[in-house]
Design a protein around this motif. Structure first.
Motif, mmCIF file in Angstrom:
data_model
loop_
_atom_site.group_PDB
_atom_site.id
_atom_site.type_symbol
_atom_site.label_atom_id
_atom_site.label_comp_id
_atom_site.label_asym_id
_atom_site.label_seq_id
_atom_site.Cartn_x
_atom_site.Cartn_y
_atom_site.Cartn_z
ATOM 1 N N GLU A 81 0.911 -1.171 -0.051
ATOM 2 C CA GLU A 81 -0.033 -0.031 0.016
ATOM 3 C C GLU A 81 0.865 1.294 0.092
ATOM 4 O O GLU A 81 0.712 2.282 -0.966
ATOM 5 C CB GLU A 81 -0.975 0.032 1.176
ATOM 6 C CG GLU A 81 -2.335 -0.492 1.007
ATOM 7 C CD GLU A 81 -3.134 -0.768 2.281
ATOM 8 O OE1 GLU A 81 -2.758 -0.103 3.207
ATOM 9 O OE2 GLU A 81 -4.112 -1.304 2.302
ATOM 10 N N LYS A 82 1.816 1.430 0.963
ATOM 11 C CA LYS A 82 3.058 2.404 0.868
ATOM 12 C C LYS A 82 3.425 2.823 -0.486
ATOM 13 O O LYS A 82 3.392 3.982 -0.998
ATOM 14 C CB LYS A 82 3.770 2.161 1.948
ATOM 15 C CG LYS A 82 5.006 3.234 2.017
ATOM 16 C CD LYS A 82 6.069 2.896 2.933
ATOM 17 C CE LYS A 82 7.207 3.584 3.126
ATOM 18 N NZ LYS A 82 8.396 3.562 2.223
ATOM 19 N N PHE A 83 3.939 1.789 -1.182
ATOM 20 C CA PHE A 83 4.602 2.004 -2.360
ATOM 21 C C PHE A 83 3.665 2.545 -3.393
ATOM 22 O O PHE A 83 3.953 3.417 -4.389
ATOM 23 C CB PHE A 83 5.370 0.822 -2.908
ATOM 24 C CG PHE A 83 6.707 0.660 -1.578
ATOM 25 C CD1 PHE A 83 7.581 1.518 -1.571
ATOM 26 C CD2 PHE A 83 7.008 -0.500 -1.478
ATOM 27 C CE1 PHE A 83 8.628 1.455 -0.719
ATOM 28 C CE2 PHE A 83 8.316 -0.873 -0.617
ATOM 29 C CZ PHE A 83 8.974 0.156 -0.282
ATOM 30 N N GLY A 106 -16.265 2.097 -6.551
ATOM 31 C CA GLY A 106 -16.091 1.947 -5.281
ATOM 32 C C GLY A 106 -16.408 0.368 -4.830
ATOM 33 O O GLY A 106 -15.837 -0.016 -3.737
ATOM 34 N N GLY A 107 -16.778 -0.533 -5.659
ATOM 35 C CA GLY A 107 -17.232 -1.713 -5.359
ATOM 36 C C GLY A 107 -15.842 -2.486 -5.435
ATOM 37 O O GLY A 107 -15.124 -2.452 -6.503
ATOM 38 N N ARG A 108 -15.465 -3.460 -4.423
ATOM 39 C CA ARG A 108 -14.228 -4.250 -4.657
ATOM 40 C C ARG A 108 -14.514 -5.483 -5.117
ATOM 41 O O ARG A 108 -13.550 -6.329 -4.966
ATOM 42 C CB ARG A 108 -13.456 -4.091 -3.440
ATOM 43 C CG ARG A 108 -12.652 -2.787 -3.179
ATOM 44 C CD ARG A 108 -12.095 -3.009 -1.978
ATOM 45 N NE ARG A 108 -11.251 -1.890 -1.707
ATOM 46 C CZ ARG A 108 -10.151 -1.677 -0.894
ATOM 47 N NH1 ARG A 108 -10.078 -2.771 -0.075
ATOM 48 N NH2 ARG A 108 -9.313 -0.803 -0.614
ATOM 49 N N GLU A 147 -0.226 -12.470 -5.282
ATOM 50 C CA GLU A 147 -1.437 -12.208 -5.017
ATOM 51 C C GLU A 147 -1.693 -10.875 -4.386
ATOM 52 O O GLU A 147 -2.737 -9.982 -4.662
ATOM 53 C CB GLU A 147 -2.367 -13.430 -4.556
ATOM 54 C CG GLU A 147 -3.721 -13.741 -5.250
ATOM 55 C CD GLU A 147 -4.840 -13.392 -4.388
ATOM 56 O OE1 GLU A 147 -5.566 -14.221 -4.280
ATOM 57 O OE2 GLU A 147 -4.980 -12.576 -3.844
ATOM 58 N N VAL A 148 -1.104 -10.909 -3.315
ATOM 59 C CA VAL A 148 -1.531 -9.711 -2.078
ATOM 60 C C VAL A 148 -0.798 -8.585 -3.052
ATOM 61 O O VAL A 148 -1.538 -7.408 -3.001
ATOM 62 C CB VAL A 148 -0.418 -9.968 -0.886
ATOM 63 C CG1 VAL A 148 -0.689 -8.821 -0.009
ATOM 64 C CG2 VAL A 148 -1.218 -11.277 -0.025
ATOM 65 N N ILE A 149 0.360 -8.402 -3.698
ATOM 66 C CA ILE A 149 0.739 -7.302 -4.567
ATOM 67 C C ILE A 149 -0.050 -6.916 -5.257
ATOM 68 O O ILE A 149 -0.486 -5.681 -5.431
ATOM 69 C CB ILE A 149 2.433 -7.519 -4.862
ATOM 70 C CG1 ILE A 149 3.201 -7.880 -3.835
ATOM 71 C CG2 ILE A 149 2.698 -6.252 -5.646
ATOM 72 C CD1 ILE A 149 4.628 -8.355 -4.069
ATOM 73 N N ALA A 150 -0.658 -7.849 -6.241
ATOM 74 C CA ALA A 150 -1.515 -7.464 -7.483
ATOM 75 C C ALA A 150 -2.759 -7.102 -6.850
ATOM 76 O O ALA A 150 -3.365 -5.800 -7.394
ATOM 77 C CB ALA A 150 -1.658 -8.625 -8.253
ATOM 78 N N GLU A 210 -6.574 -2.472 -5.875
ATOM 79 C CA GLU A 210 -7.225 -1.714 -5.023
ATOM 80 C C GLU A 210 -6.920 -0.343 -4.790
ATOM 81 O O GLU A 210 -7.655 0.451 -4.603
ATOM 82 C CB GLU A 210 -7.447 -2.535 -3.852
ATOM 83 C CG GLU A 210 -8.270 -3.680 -3.731
ATOM 84 C CD GLU A 210 -8.426 -4.664 -2.621
ATOM 85 O OE1 GLU A 210 -9.124 -5.738 -2.881
ATOM 86 O OE2 GLU A 210 -7.810 -4.429 -1.639
ATOM 87 N N VAL A 211 -5.649 -0.100 -4.672
ATOM 88 C CA VAL A 211 -5.046 1.194 -4.260
ATOM 89 C C VAL A 211 -5.588 2.206 -5.517
ATOM 90 O O VAL A 211 -6.055 3.219 -5.465
ATOM 91 C CB VAL A 211 -3.645 1.240 -4.016
ATOM 92 C CG1 VAL A 211 -3.054 2.576 -4.141
ATOM 93 C CG2 VAL A 211 -3.325 0.633 -2.911
ATOM 94 N N VAL A 212 -5.527 1.656 -7.036
ATOM 95 C CA VAL A 212 -5.881 2.567 -8.108
ATOM 96 C C VAL A 212 -7.240 2.749 -7.859
ATOM 97 O O VAL A 212 -7.691 3.912 -8.118
ATOM 98 C CB VAL A 212 -5.563 1.823 -9.219
ATOM 99 C CG1 VAL A 212 -6.181 2.527 -10.735
ATOM 100 C CG2 VAL A 212 -4.067 1.735 -9.427
ATOM 101 N N LEU A 213 -8.170 1.791 -7.667
ATOM 102 C CA LEU A 213 -9.583 2.045 -7.685
ATOM 103 C C LEU A 213 -9.896 2.993 -6.430
ATOM 104 O O LEU A 213 -10.914 3.890 -6.512
ATOM 105 C CB LEU A 213 -10.341 0.708 -7.398
ATOM 106 C CG LEU A 213 -10.132 -0.290 -8.507
ATOM 107 C CD1 LEU A 213 -10.940 -1.510 -8.393
ATOM 108 C CD2 LEU A 213 -10.265 0.359 -9.856
#
Ligand code: HEM
Length: 402
Positions: free
Chosen positions: A123-125, A262-264, A352-355, A360-363
């Motif tokens: 998330e930070k990066f 907004g829906g994930r 998977e976590v990175i992708a 999600e951060v983009v959205l």
């Protein structure tokens, strides 16, 4: 008349691979005779069942490239040499018991990564990368984001400092793009890995490199450096392409449009559909037959090279009987390989976590993101091996950096 072997190159791998694999299957069956650069013959295994057979029997279909019956025809500057590998002391070409120990060392080192910490690094990066573009209202989300994110996260997990991150991103992208800086990029990575190893020998820390050094199987420093290079290169590009291909699907296919507002809930579905229909790892080299055998009705000779047709097998009509999209929880695809030499399970989880975090951060940050160009104009890299976009131009309402 027997149809001629298919060249494993050309624009159709870029533009319409699914159609191409269908035609190959129609004309040749599940095991297709292909030719590589310089007229070098190989078999492309497109059948789901046949691919199980090949990846599930590492004795008969070995990872040992020394078995190849074409070595006397391969020039020193053959373009596919880096992918086939010869006398490289990395995990990729190690076989048998030593391979099992080596895969366990890597798996254990990655398994100990704390999922919560991993997500917060990602998330930070991701936030930093979005901060660099979010006020502009437009960006190329592949070039300026997906191609930069996984390597930053992996560098941090392996043990590098945040200051070293940007240099490693440039070096790795130069290396995988094969441009003029490729060799310098590779050297920068290798030197940085060796330095990291030396530092952690003096002072172990809670990171992947320290755990590999502490492994009791006694791998040499050189072997560990080689494996770190594989873990960086094999980890970064497919994860970057997984992000890019999933975002493309979400931006172009209305089944996933809801998640852009907004829906994930459909992020995971889009990511899984990409692994079935548009996988980053289309074809993988290779396995070598250790004796004469039969496969999919073909006579395979000792020393023949077999290429794993992962995308072709994912679309095999024998398993995809109704031809429909396979989203939801079905993960019986081949995109991470299969058998002893498959992508280690903890590596798959890290990817998977990175992708997922990256998407999600983009959205979250750019909720009205939209394609800036017609979907038909998006292009892929011209490669039969790794499938990813050359760019994904987008627009959005400018927002302040955080
Ligand atoms: C954190 C990210 C990743 C890491 C650290 C990683 C690491 C590795 C390593 C070390 C291997 C070699 C295993 C061996 O030889 O025993 C491997 C194999 C493989 N990886 Fe990954 N990987 C990552 C992400 C991915 C992704 C996202 C994909 C595809 C979507 C992928 C697909 C594959 C495939 C197909 C193989 C098997 C090649 C074969 O059977 O010869 N990997 N990976």
């Amino acid at each position: 008349m027997t149809p001629a072997p298919v060249p494993l190159s050309g624009p159709r791998f870029q533009t319409e691979p699914a159609e191409l694999y269908r035609e190959m299957r129609r004309d040749h069956g599940a095991v297709v005779p292909v030719v590589l650069d310089g007229d070098i013959p190989a078999w492309l295994v497109l059948g789901y069942r046949e691919l199980h057979q090949v990846t599930g029997d590492p004795q008969l279909f070995s990872r040992d490239s020394e078995l190849w019956n074409q070595w006397d025809r391969i020039p020193d500057d053959w373009p596919l040499l880096p992918m086939i590998g010869r006398r490289q002391p990395s995990i990729l070409y190690t076989v048998g018991e030593r391979h099992r120990e080596r895969a366990a060392m890597i798996s254990n080192a990655l398994e100990a990564v704390d999922a919560f910490e991993l997500r917060s690094h990602a998330e930070k990066f991701a936030d930093e990368l979005i901060d660099a573009v979010c006020t502009k209202g437009e960006t190329d989300i592949v070039e300026d984001y997906a191609a930069l994110l996984p390597v930053r996260v992996l560098a941090r997990l392996y043990g590098f400092s945040d200051e070293q991150g940007p240099g490693l991103v440039t070096a790795l992208n130069d290396m995988v793009n094969g441009r003029e800086g490729a060799l310098a990029g590779q050297q920068h990575l290798a030197t940085s890995m060796a330095q990291l190893l030396a530092d952690r020998k003096d002072e172990p820390a809670d990171d992947v490199v320290s755990r590999m050094l502490a492994d009791p199987s006694g791998f040499t420093d050189e072997e560990i450096v080689q494996d770190l290079m594989v873990m960086m290169a094999a980890g970064h590009q497919p994860t970057a392409d997984w992000i890019g291909n999933s975002l493309r699907l979400m931006l172009t296919d209305e089944r996933f449009a809801a998640s852009l507002f907004g829906g994930r809930h459909s992020v995971g579905e889009a990511m899984n559909e990409v692994l079935w229909e548009d996988t980053p790892t289309q074809n993988v080299a290779g396995r070598w037959a250790s004796r004469d055998t039969q496969l999919g009705g073909r006579r395979v000779r000792a020393g023949d090279l077999l290429l794993l047709g992962l995308q072709g097998a994912n679309a095999d009509p024998q398993v995809r009987t109704d031809g429909s999209a396979l989203t939801g929880g079905n993960s019986a695809h081949f995109s991470f390989g299969h058998g002893e030499h498959r992508c280690p399970f903890p590596a798959q989880e890290v990817a998977e976590v990175i992708a997922r975090t990256g998407i999600e951060v983009v959205l979250d940050r750019l909720p009205d993101i939209d394609l800036a160009v017609p979907a038909e104009s998006l292009t892929r890299r011209p490669s039969p091996w790794l499938r990813g976009l050359t760019g994904l131009p987008v627009t959005f309402t400018p927002v302040p950096a955080r």
